[in-house]
Each structure stands twice: as structure tokens, then as C-alpha cells.
Design an enzyme around this catalytic site. Structure first.
Site, PDB file in Angstrom:
ATOM      1  N   CYS A  73       0.863  -1.177   0.000  1.00 44.83           N
ATOM      2  CA  CYS A  73       0.000   0.000   0.000  1.00 44.83           C
ATOM      3  C   CYS A  73       0.905   1.234   0.000  1.00 44.83           C
ATOM      4  O   CYS A  73       1.732   1.389   0.909  1.00 44.83           O
ATOM      5  CB  CYS A  73      -0.857  -0.030   1.266  1.00 44.83           C
ATOM      6  SG  CYS A  73      -1.889   1.416   1.518  1.00 44.83           S
ATOM      7  N   CYS A 183      -0.818   3.881  -6.388  1.00 46.58           N
ATOM      8  CA  CYS A 183      -1.726   3.197  -5.463  1.00 46.58           C
ATOM      9  C   CYS A 183      -1.885   1.777  -5.982  1.00 46.58           C
ATOM     10  O   CYS A 183      -2.055   1.577  -7.191  1.00 46.58           O
ATOM     11  CB  CYS A 183      -3.072   3.917  -5.442  1.00 46.58           C
ATOM     12  SG  CYS A 183      -4.361   3.040  -4.540  1.00 46.58           S
TER      13      CYS A 183
HETATM   14  N1  DGL Z   1      -3.851   0.458  -2.069  1.00 45.42           N
HETATM   15  C1  DGL Z   1      -3.714   1.643  -1.276  1.00 45.42           C
HETATM   16  C2  DGL Z   1      -2.493   2.429  -1.755  1.00 45.42           C
HETATM   17  O1  DGL Z   1      -1.644   1.874  -2.425  1.00 45.42           O
HETATM   18  C3  DGL Z   1      -5.005   2.397  -1.243  1.00 45.42           C
HETATM   19  C4  DGL Z   1      -5.057   3.456  -0.197  1.00 45.42           C
HETATM   20  C5  DGL Z   1      -6.406   3.779   0.313  1.00 45.42           C
HETATM   21  O2  DGL Z   1      -6.998   2.913   0.959  1.00 45.42           O
HETATM   22  O3  DGL Z   1      -6.847   4.914   0.123  1.00 45.42           O
HETATM   23  O4  DGL Z   1      -2.312   3.599  -1.480  1.00 45.42           O
END
Ligand code: DGL
Length: 259
Positions: A73, A183
Site C-alpha cells: 500500500c 496506489c
Molecule cells: N492500495 C492503497 C495504496 O496503495 C489504497 C489506499 C487507500 O486505501 O486509500 O495507497
């Protein structure tokens, strides 16, 4: 060598894009994936809240015996990985927007970054951007609403297409030739993004780089599982398992877990 599993966590289902790259490169490694979908999105939260959620996920994976943790993440990495590395003994692998390769290769001197508010406002992102993209026109765009749509099973929807059209317009107007996906949910949008962007724009996603780094750190710490046998891969979510299941082959079963 170690047969303990690799732990992977994300705010939700997006980190499965990273899990896929890791599983492809390291097929003998057992893995445990945690999707904290109940608390998604992380991207609009304050740094302290992101650190606290990252601690919760990390401790859960440590209690399950993980030998290394991949913070799949960007938002959790850019806000919490320093804290995690300073607090726990096991190695952590993180992911942050790949500005460097885009900045080095751009011909139009303009690159786009699509990421969460939490990532774009982090000190780590400013540092990396300042180091590699000082003389480049960086069009930063918060992907507000994208994670929520994916978490609600609306990956292929008119709403998603409408949001992306709005978010890409300033980038197309600035003649970007690279789009950096900041993301881990966004690799699932690559076919839609390709449809909406001019054909010469290249999309950079860091999944394979994270997998290579995971392998290198396992080797360095003598933790690589060298036993050639099918791996065990567990997927847990505190959200709706069917949404995560739709992103994985049916041989990988997603279970609900209250964590
Ligand atoms: N997959 C997360 C990232 O890479 C998402 C973040 C979120 O939950 O807003 O930032």
C-alpha cells in the site's frame, strides 16, 4: 532458508496486484494476505491513523508467524514504514510511486502521478519527488473515489470511467508521456486507462519491482524458501470476501476474518 510465510497487507483488495507479482516470481513462498477493507480507504486519513492501522495489520501478521512483511500500500508505506522498521525486527518491503524511472525517461518533460491524498501529501513522496523530478512538470492528481469504487466491486463502471476522464484531462493537456500509478488498487484500471490515454503514454506500475526487492531481501537475510513444492496462500479480508475473490483465480480462496 525459512519456510515461514511472507505477510502482505493493504488497506483493501488493491495489494493483490502486488501479491500476484510476488507469487509469480516466488512461487514456493507461502503467503498470508490481509485486506483491511473495513477501514479502507486509508488515503483520506491522518498520518497517525494510518500508522495505527499499519501496526494492527503488522502485529496480526507477526502473530501468524510471518518472516517478512510487504506493505502493499503506497499510503501505508509513505506514512508508516519508517515507524514499522524502527519498531519491529523483521524486514519490511514497501511501495511508493515510481517517480524516478518516469522522470529519467520522459521526453516531453511532463509526467503524471495518480495517487491518494495520503501518499501525495507525505514527506517521503515530497523527498523522492524533490530528488528526481525537480526540473520536470509533475502533474499530481488525487484519485479521490477510485479506491472506494474498487472496494465496492465497481471496477468496470460508468462512474469509474467518468472519474478517470476528469483526473486524466489535466495530464493529457500537459502532454505527459508517463503515468505513474501511485496506489496498488490502480493496476486493475490499466485496461481502462490505456483506453482513455493517448497511445504513446506509458503506464508505470511497481508490482514487479516490489517482487524483485522482496526476493533480494529474502536472500540477503537467508529467508528464501528453497523447497520446490506448491505454496500455501491465505487471503483474509474484514470486508466482503466476494469482491476480493473476483480479483483472484478460484483456486485461491478468500476468507472473512475480523481483525
Ligand atoms: N492500495 C492503497 C495504496 O496503495 C489504497 C489506499 C487507500 O486505501 O486509500 O495507497
Amino acid at each position: 532458508m525459512s519456510i515461514q510465510p511472507i505477510g502482505i497487507f493493504d488497506s483493501g483488495v488493491g495489494g493483490t496486484s502486488i501479491w500476484k507479482a510476488i507469487h509469480t516470481l516466488l512461487p514456493y513462498e507461502d503467503t498470508i494476505y490481509l485486506a483491511d477493507s473495513f477501514n479502507a480507504p486509508y488515503g483520506q486519513k491522518e498520518k497517525e491513523a494510518i500508522i495505527n492501522l499499519s501496526i494492527k495489520n503488522t502485529e496480526h501478521l507477526i502473530n501468524k508467524g510471518c518472516k517478512l512483511i510487504v506493505v502493499a500500500c503506497n499510503t501505508a508505506t509513505t506514512n508508516a514504514i519508517d515507524y514499522l522498521r524502527n519498531t519491529y525486527k523483521l524486514p519490511f518491503i514497501g511501495i511508493e510511486p515510481a517517480i524516478k524511472p518516469a522522470a529519467l525517461q520522459t521526453k516531453s518533460n511532463a509526467i503524471g502521478i495518480l495517487a491518494t491524498k495520503g501518499t501525495l501529501s507525505s514527506a517521503l513522496f515530497s523527498k523522492t519527488s524533490g530528488m528526481f523530478a525537480n526540473n520536470i512538470n509533475v502533474i499530481e492528481q488525487v484519485g479521490e473515489g477510485i479506491v472506494e469504487l474498487i472496494e465496492n466491486g465497481k471496477l468496470q463502471s460508468d462512474e469509474m470511467k467518468g472519474l478517470l476522464e476528469i483526473y486524466l484531462k489535466p495530464m493529457i493537456d500537459a502532454h505527459i508521456d508517463y503515468l505513474v500509478l501511485g496506489c496498488t488498487h490502480y493496476p486493475y484500471l490499466i485496461s481502462l486507462l490505456t483506453e482513455l490515454l493517448p497511445s504513446h503514454v506509458k503506464i508505470i506500475d511497481s508490482g514487479e519491482a516490489v517482487a524483485r526487492q522482496t526476493k533480494a531481501i529474502l536472500i540477503k537475510n537467508n529467508l528464501l524458501n528453497t523447497k520446490a513444492r506448491p505454496s500455501k496462500n491465505c487471503f483474509y479480508t474484514n470486508g466482503n470476501p466476494s469482491i476480493m475473490q473476483s480479483l483472484l483465480d478460484s483456486e485461491f480462496v478468500v476468507e472473512y476474518l475480523n481483525f
